[in-house]
Design a protein around this motif. Sequence first.
Motif, mmCIF file in Angstrom:
data_model
loop_
_atom_site.group_PDB
_atom_site.id
_atom_site.type_symbol
_atom_site.label_atom_id
_atom_site.label_comp_id
_atom_site.label_asym_id
_atom_site.label_seq_id
_atom_site.Cartn_x
_atom_site.Cartn_y
_atom_site.Cartn_z
ATOM 1 N N SER A 97 0.795 -1.060 0.127
ATOM 2 C CA SER A 97 0.013 0.034 0.038
ATOM 3 C C SER A 97 1.068 1.274 0.032
ATOM 4 N N LYS A 98 2.150 1.111 0.334
ATOM 5 C CA LYS A 98 2.861 2.264 0.204
ATOM 6 C C LYS A 98 3.240 2.730 -1.134
ATOM 7 N N SER A 99 3.898 3.837 -1.597
ATOM 8 C CA SER A 99 4.161 4.286 -3.008
ATOM 9 C C SER A 99 5.342 3.520 -3.312
ATOM 10 N N ALA A 100 5.454 3.297 -4.875
ATOM 11 C CA ALA A 100 6.661 2.709 -5.276
ATOM 12 C C ALA A 100 7.756 3.470 -4.889
ATOM 13 N N ASP A 101 7.830 4.654 -4.880
ATOM 14 C CA ASP A 101 9.093 5.574 -4.325
ATOM 15 C C ASP A 101 9.324 4.837 -2.826
ATOM 16 N N ASP A 102 8.438 4.910 -1.877
ATOM 17 C CA ASP A 102 8.803 4.415 -0.578
ATOM 18 C C ASP A 102 9.275 3.073 -0.493
ATOM 19 N N ARG A 103 8.847 2.073 -1.410
ATOM 20 C CA ARG A 103 9.221 0.860 -1.481
ATOM 21 C C ARG A 103 10.828 0.907 -1.990
ATOM 22 N N ALA A 104 11.012 1.690 -2.803
ATOM 23 C CA ALA A 104 12.238 1.966 -3.397
ATOM 24 C C ALA A 104 13.395 1.839 -2.499
ATOM 25 N N TRP A 105 13.131 2.931 -1.433
ATOM 26 C CA TRP A 105 13.704 3.403 -0.355
ATOM 27 C C TRP A 105 13.834 2.199 0.828
ATOM 28 N N ILE A 106 12.621 1.411 0.947
ATOM 29 C CA ILE A 106 12.855 0.473 2.041
ATOM 30 C C ILE A 106 13.617 -0.763 1.560
ATOM 31 N N PHE A 107 13.482 -0.883 0.404
ATOM 32 C CA PHE A 107 14.057 -2.284 -0.107
ATOM 33 C C PHE A 107 15.399 -2.056 -0.899
ATOM 34 N N GLY A 108 15.923 -0.790 -0.839
ATOM 35 C CA GLY A 108 17.053 -0.656 -1.434
ATOM 36 C C GLY A 108 17.732 0.640 -1.171
ATOM 37 N N ARG A 109 17.462 1.815 -1.402
ATOM 38 C CA ARG A 109 18.096 2.973 -1.480
ATOM 39 C C ARG A 109 18.552 3.393 -0.118
ATOM 40 N N THR A 110 17.648 3.171 1.085
ATOM 41 C CA THR A 110 18.210 3.599 2.501
ATOM 42 C C THR A 110 19.425 2.715 2.922
ATOM 43 N N ALA A 111 19.472 1.239 2.616
ATOM 44 C CA ALA A 111 20.453 0.489 2.806
ATOM 45 C C ALA A 111 21.748 0.972 1.910
ATOM 46 N N ALA A 112 21.566 1.235 0.672
ATOM 47 C CA ALA A 112 22.567 1.830 -0.087
ATOM 48 C C ALA A 112 23.236 3.097 0.500
ATOM 49 N N ALA A 113 22.416 3.745 1.194
ATOM 50 C CA ALA A 113 23.006 5.204 1.461
ATOM 51 C C ALA A 113 23.722 4.971 2.766
ATOM 52 N N VAL A 114 23.213 4.159 3.820
ATOM 53 C CA VAL A 114 23.493 3.954 5.031
ATOM 54 C C VAL A 114 24.828 3.230 5.056
ATOM 55 N N PHE A 115 24.511 2.082 4.284
ATOM 56 C CA PHE A 115 25.871 1.137 4.335
ATOM 57 C C PHE A 115 26.303 0.933 2.898
#
Lengths: 313, 263
Positions: free
Chosen positions: B241-259
């Motif tokens: 139910s979250k936006s595609a952009d949100d899911r892109a962060w949760i399943f990739g971008r956040t981790a790529a940025a932090v680690f």
Amino acid sequence: VKRRSFLHAGAAATTAATLALGDGPAARAQTAGALAPWPFEIFDVHVHAGLVWFSPVETLIAEMDRAGVRYGALTQFFGQYDNEYLFQIVRRFPGRFSIIVHLDGTRPDAPQTLKAYADRGATGVRLNPTVRSPGSDPLAIWKAAAQYGMSLSVLGGPPASLATDEFAQLIQTIPQTPIVLEHQAGDYNIGESSAGYSSDYASLDDVKKAFALARFPNVYVMIGGLAEFTKPALPTTRPLPFAQPISPVIDMAYDAFGPSRMMWGSDFPASARREGYVNSLREAMDYLSTKPVQERALIFGGTGRTVFPIKSA
Amino acid sequence: MRGIVDAQAYTSDVWSTPIESLVGEMARAGVERAVLVQRASEVDNDYQFQAVRRYPGRFANVVAVSYDRPDAPATLAALAGRGASGVRIPASVRSPGSDPLAIWKAAADANLSISCYGKPSDFYGDDFAQLVQTIPHAAIALEHAGGAVGGNAPLDDLKKVYALARFPNVYVKIGPLSEFDRRLTPVVEPFPFALPVPPVLDLVYDAFGAHRMMWGSGYPPVAGMEGYRNSLGYTMDQLMSKSADDRAWIFGRTAAAVFPVRP
């Protein structure tokens, strides 16, 4: 009970791949990735596969191939009464797996259901030792397995739960049917969770009582990797990641059952919470390296393949 | 979905599974990169460095050291120099010697993100809040949704943990559903967990937002539960139910940025 320094035995019996590469980090990486061919055919009596739980068969086959294991018995996991995926796997990979189904043994129609599975090529059924049939004969499901030529793979609680007069009587009711006590007769730690380690290891006295079932010639024992019954060292040690001394459960199984009634199973993917597929095989193999090759061929292949033969689906 | 990064995976030469197993699971599940997080009982990082070198660009390296040793900060600095992206520190760890926060400050000084695990009570006390503020520029990712493990969801405790969202350097890793929900027996298909699923993912999302939330498989322990592929699939389904952009962060971008994957 024999105790010995497993570290010493393991070092003497390190796999050929490690010897060739030395013992440095590169060798560790190599041997962790793939094992050298074994001197005999290996049959893994205890593997799981699933679509909604555990992993699909592709994952299992990748691990088996890396470990040099060609054959195995697909053992349905507890609570999964739908065995269709296992039959699909056998159709997709003919000649590679036998099937040990699971079903709700307390249903009145369980014997008929079991017959249908046997007719389709299942070679075993997995039951909790306390399962009883409704109706006039509480042992109907056990007798049905015997009648249809299926072997039994049994896991209940800890070893003490098997060391009962009631289970001994059940065993004697179907004297021609192999009954395999899984996981060292229940001396079985489920392994590492994200929170740490589960810590339930059985007492050796209880294990000994359960292994006394070896007095019945139709009882067999399955052994797994050492991590099923031995605590890991904290922090991790090398080459063996276990706290010393190693629990002598494999020696006890050997003394009680002998190699012709003893069979190794990886318990993959559940064993990925412990030492994993490759280490599960290598460590058990190293531990038994002083046994004659013919005996090891039974423990790691011949016994399991005889009890759970591969049939065409 | 492209660009999926697994923020929590483990590998070892003597325990669990070798790197080849993880690479195979990632390929089958369509996961491009992963953060290798050192196992809790391991302080030898050599195999993890080897794995990173063997698969260039695929793995970020989160190391561990012996925290009770006085030289732990120096060891950590050396590991950062070898290309580590982060360090895994239990929330309750304090350094020996005069500064109990020495290892945490060493991580911050070395520009390492911190992957942090503990019980909810390790996180929600004043002590941890002060620690977080001591190193405001170091990203601290709370593993296992802040202490949801073993199929239990202590929601009241977790809500207290999620109050840490007031500090902008705190992130949360969400893992497989088996960390906070239980499988039904007999097995129910196609979704094997008890309903309703405890609202852990929504609580994390509401507190932290997608940019401070990252999915990790928990492989290989999860192989003994719903498995790698379902760890991704079931969790993603819960967040459809979250936006595609949100899911892109949760399943990739956040981790790529932090680690970040480092050469």
